[in-house]
Design a protein around this motif. Structure first.
Motif, PDB file in Angstrom:
ATOM      1  N   ILE A 184       0.853  -1.188   0.000  1.00 60.41           N
ATOM      2  CA  ILE A 184       0.000   0.000   0.000  1.00 60.41           C
ATOM      3  C   ILE A 184       0.888   1.238   0.000  1.00 60.41           C
ATOM      4  O   ILE A 184       1.723   1.415   0.880  1.00 60.41           O
ATOM      5  CB  ILE A 184      -0.935  -0.003   1.223  1.00 60.41           C
ATOM      6  CG1 ILE A 184      -1.923  -1.173   1.124  1.00 60.41           C
ATOM      7  CG2 ILE A 184      -1.677   1.328   1.345  1.00 60.41           C
ATOM      8  CD1 ILE A 184      -2.781  -1.356   2.358  1.00 60.41           C
ATOM      9  N   ARG A 185       0.677   2.094  -0.985  1.00 60.47           N
ATOM     10  CA  ARG A 185       1.479   3.310  -1.127  1.00 60.47           C
ATOM     11  C   ARG A 185       0.649   4.581  -0.960  1.00 60.47           C
ATOM     12  O   ARG A 185       1.207   5.680  -0.911  1.00 60.47           O
ATOM     13  CB  ARG A 185       2.168   3.331  -2.499  1.00 60.47           C
ATOM     14  CG  ARG A 185       3.106   2.140  -2.759  1.00 60.47           C
ATOM     15  CD  ARG A 185       4.307   2.192  -1.847  1.00 60.47           C
ATOM     16  NE  ARG A 185       5.274   1.138  -2.127  1.00 60.47           N
ATOM     17  CZ  ARG A 185       5.302  -0.039  -1.517  1.00 60.47           C
ATOM     18  NH1 ARG A 185       4.384  -0.311  -0.583  1.00 60.47           N
ATOM     19  NH2 ARG A 185       6.209  -0.940  -1.814  1.00 60.47           N
ATOM     20  N   ALA A 186      -0.677   4.442  -0.896  1.00 61.58           N
ATOM     21  CA  ALA A 186      -1.571   5.582  -0.686  1.00 61.58           C
ATOM     22  C   ALA A 186      -2.763   5.088   0.121  1.00 61.58           C
ATOM     23  O   ALA A 186      -3.261   3.985  -0.119  1.00 61.58           O
ATOM     24  CB  ALA A 186      -2.029   6.166  -2.018  1.00 61.58           C
ATOM     25  N   TYR A 187      -3.226   5.897   1.065  1.00 63.45           N
ATOM     26  CA  TYR A 187      -4.235   5.385   1.993  1.00 63.45           C
ATOM     27  C   TYR A 187      -5.047   6.512   2.620  1.00 63.45           C
ATOM     28  O   TYR A 187      -4.626   7.674   2.657  1.00 63.45           O
ATOM     29  CB  TYR A 187      -3.562   4.589   3.118  1.00 63.45           C
ATOM     30  CG  TYR A 187      -2.703   5.463   4.022  1.00 63.45           C
ATOM     31  CD1 TYR A 187      -3.228   6.069   5.161  1.00 63.45           C
ATOM     32  CD2 TYR A 187      -1.366   5.702   3.718  1.00 63.45           C
ATOM     33  CE1 TYR A 187      -2.453   6.875   5.968  1.00 63.45           C
ATOM     34  CE2 TYR A 187      -0.586   6.509   4.516  1.00 63.45           C
ATOM     35  CZ  TYR A 187      -1.129   7.101   5.643  1.00 63.45           C
ATOM     36  OH  TYR A 187      -0.355   7.918   6.420  1.00 63.45           O
ATOM     37  N   VAL A 188      -6.212   6.137   3.114  1.00 64.90           N
ATOM     38  CA  VAL A 188      -6.975   6.929   4.067  1.00 64.90           C
ATOM     39  C   VAL A 188      -7.170   6.029   5.279  1.00 64.90           C
ATOM     40  O   VAL A 188      -7.689   4.917   5.163  1.00 64.90           O
ATOM     41  CB  VAL A 188      -8.340   7.371   3.512  1.00 64.90           C
ATOM     42  CG1 VAL A 188      -9.147   8.085   4.603  1.00 64.90           C
ATOM     43  CG2 VAL A 188      -8.168   8.274   2.301  1.00 64.90           C
ATOM     44  N   MET A 189      -6.726   6.491   6.438  1.00 64.05           N
ATOM     45  CA  MET A 189      -6.836   5.728   7.681  1.00 64.05           C
ATOM     46  C   MET A 189      -7.912   6.374   8.539  1.00 64.05           C
ATOM     47  O   MET A 189      -7.937   7.600   8.691  1.00 64.05           O
ATOM     48  CB  MET A 189      -5.489   5.727   8.407  1.00 64.05           C
ATOM     49  CG  MET A 189      -5.463   4.947   9.701  1.00 64.05           C
ATOM     50  SD  MET A 189      -3.813   5.041  10.483  1.00 64.05           S
ATOM     51  CE  MET A 189      -2.837   4.077   9.328  1.00 64.05           C
ATOM     52  N   VAL A 190      -8.792   5.573   9.104  1.00 65.45           N
ATOM     53  CA  VAL A 190      -9.892   6.121   9.895  1.00 65.45           C
ATOM     54  C   VAL A 190      -9.987   5.437  11.242  1.00 65.45           C
ATOM     55  O   VAL A 190      -9.857   4.216  11.360  1.00 65.45           O
ATOM     56  CB  VAL A 190     -11.235   6.002   9.133  1.00 65.45           C
ATOM     57  CG1 VAL A 190     -11.561   4.551   8.768  1.00 65.45           C
ATOM     58  CG2 VAL A 190     -12.377   6.607   9.946  1.00 65.45           C
ATOM     59  N   ARG A 191     -10.186   6.253  12.280  1.00 68.71           N
ATOM     60  CA  ARG A 191     -10.445   5.776  13.635  1.00 68.71           C
ATOM     61  C   ARG A 191     -11.708   6.465  14.142  1.00 68.71           C
ATOM     62  O   ARG A 191     -11.919   7.655  13.891  1.00 68.71           O
ATOM     63  CB  ARG A 191      -9.286   6.108  14.585  1.00 68.71           C
ATOM     64  CG  ARG A 191      -7.942   5.497  14.225  1.00 68.71           C
ATOM     65  CD  ARG A 191      -6.908   5.971  15.237  1.00 68.71           C
ATOM     66  NE  ARG A 191      -5.600   5.346  15.075  1.00 68.71           N
ATOM     67  CZ  ARG A 191      -4.628   5.855  14.329  1.00 68.71           C
ATOM     68  NH1 ARG A 191      -4.808   6.990  13.679  1.00 68.71           N
ATOM     69  NH2 ARG A 191      -3.464   5.247  14.237  1.00 68.71           N
ATOM     70  N   SER A 192     -12.534   5.749  14.861  1.00 70.03           N
ATOM     71  CA  SER A 192     -13.749   6.331  15.417  1.00 70.03           C
ATOM     72  C   SER A 192     -13.435   7.110  16.683  1.00 70.03           C
ATOM     73  O   SER A 192     -12.695   6.636  17.555  1.00 70.03           O
ATOM     74  CB  SER A 192     -14.764   5.227  15.736  1.00 70.03           C
ATOM     75  OG  SER A 192     -15.892   5.776  16.406  1.00 70.03           O
ATOM     76  N   LEU A 193     -14.015   8.313  16.781  1.00 68.25           N
ATOM     77  CA  LEU A 193     -13.921   9.111  17.994  1.00 68.25           C
ATOM     78  C   LEU A 193     -15.194   9.015  18.818  1.00 68.25           C
ATOM     79  O   LEU A 193     -15.307   9.651  19.866  1.00 68.25           O
ATOM     80  CB  LEU A 193     -13.651  10.580  17.638  1.00 68.25           C
ATOM     81  CG  LEU A 193     -12.295  10.894  17.008  1.00 68.25           C
ATOM     82  CD1 LEU A 193     -12.233  12.359  16.603  1.00 68.25           C
ATOM     83  CD2 LEU A 193     -11.157  10.560  17.963  1.00 68.25           C
ATOM     84  N   GLY A 194     -16.164   8.229  18.337  1.00 71.81           N
ATOM     85  CA  GLY A 194     -17.448   8.136  19.007  1.00 71.81           C
ATOM     86  C   GLY A 194     -18.322   9.327  18.677  1.00 71.81           C
ATOM     87  O   GLY A 194     -17.872  10.335  18.114  1.00 71.81           O
TER      88      GLY A 194
END
Length: 269
Positions: A184-194
């Motif tokens: 993977i060389r390009a990404y969108v990373m997501v985490r929930s903050l609630g």
């Protein structure tokens, strides 16, 4: 990065074009310490921070204890963090890095445990300070041979994406090491903050030109109606959602935005 020696004001920044050619903040700070900056600054000097990540914590430690800049272990730790931060963690390591990766996992655990913390700026100030102090204590222990056991965790879950990029949820603190190893060389990373809020990081390797981060930031700011004081943004290779509250856009909406812009600009493979 800027300096105003006449007024003893220095900005140790590296969020700019050509990020991999500019030392991380901790490396700039260490070089300044070695070259005698703190011999010239007044004893009541002040440090202003806009975050509390690994680079910032290490820079703060050097600012508060500039004599430690000369220690061999500090040289090694800063060299490691310089590369990891300049590449935004998307760096292809090999087994020779294993001991430093484990050391970093232990030293910076107080920060990694609070990545998704949220609150008012006043509340976050106290959290930032406590994390910086906790990491500073672990840096001190590392410098003098007292180090705990750190675990490198490269796990992540791919939940979407598009042509030549991945939408991922990090389940391990070192997810980007796993991502780069998997191609993977390009990404969108997501985490929930609630409470229907999300923390996003958007990034790429420096030479992945067909993934225009600033174009994404502009489009996402428009869609979300972000005010000037809290916007999507960052450098050409890494950035993310507004600080300190994250984004109200769900992952599916961000995914659609990224893919539609890639199609519009003829960048979709």
């Amino acid at each position: 990065p800027r300096e105003d020696p006449e007024h003893d004001v220095y900005a140790f920044d590296h969020h700019c074009d050509g990020r991999i050619f500019v030392r991380a903040t901790c490396a700039q700070m260490r070089l300044a310490a070695l070259m005698g900056l703190f011999e010239e600054l007044p004893s009541d000097r002040r440090l202003y921070l806009n975050g509390f990540d690994e680079d910032t914590c290490l820079a703060a430690r050097i600012f508060l204890h500039p004599a430690e800049a000369r220690l061999p272990q500090m040289s090694r730790l800063v060299g490691f963090e310089d590369i990891m931060d300049a590449s935004s963690g998307l760096f292809p390591t090999d087994p020779s890095w294993d001991d430093m990766l484990a050391a970093g996992a232990w030293i910076f655990q107080p920060y990694r445990d609070t990545i998704t913390v949220k609150g008012t700026p006043e509340e976050l100030e106290g959290i930032y300070r406590s994390v910086i102090e906790a990491v500073g204590a672990r840096i001190h222990d590392y410098l003098y041979g007292r180090i705990g056991e750190g675990k490198v965790d490269r796990r992540y879950e791919r939940i979407g994406g598009g042509p030549d990029w991945a939408l991922v949820h990090p389940t391990g603190a070192d997810a980007r090491l796993g991502m780069i190893a998997d191609g993977i060389r390009a990404y969108v990373m997501v985490r929930s903050l609630g409470s229907d809020r999300w923390l996003y990081t958007i990034g790429r390797t420096p030479y992945k030109k067909r993934f225009p981060l600033r174009g994404f930031f502009d489009r996402l700011n428009l869609i979300e109606g972000c005010p000037p004081s809290s916007r999507w943004g960052g450098s050409p290779i890494v950035g993310g959602s507004p600080k300190p509250y994250g984004s109200a856009l769900p992952p599916a909406e961000v995914e659609r935005c990224v893919n539609s812009l890639l199609v519009e600009q003829g960048l979709a493979a």
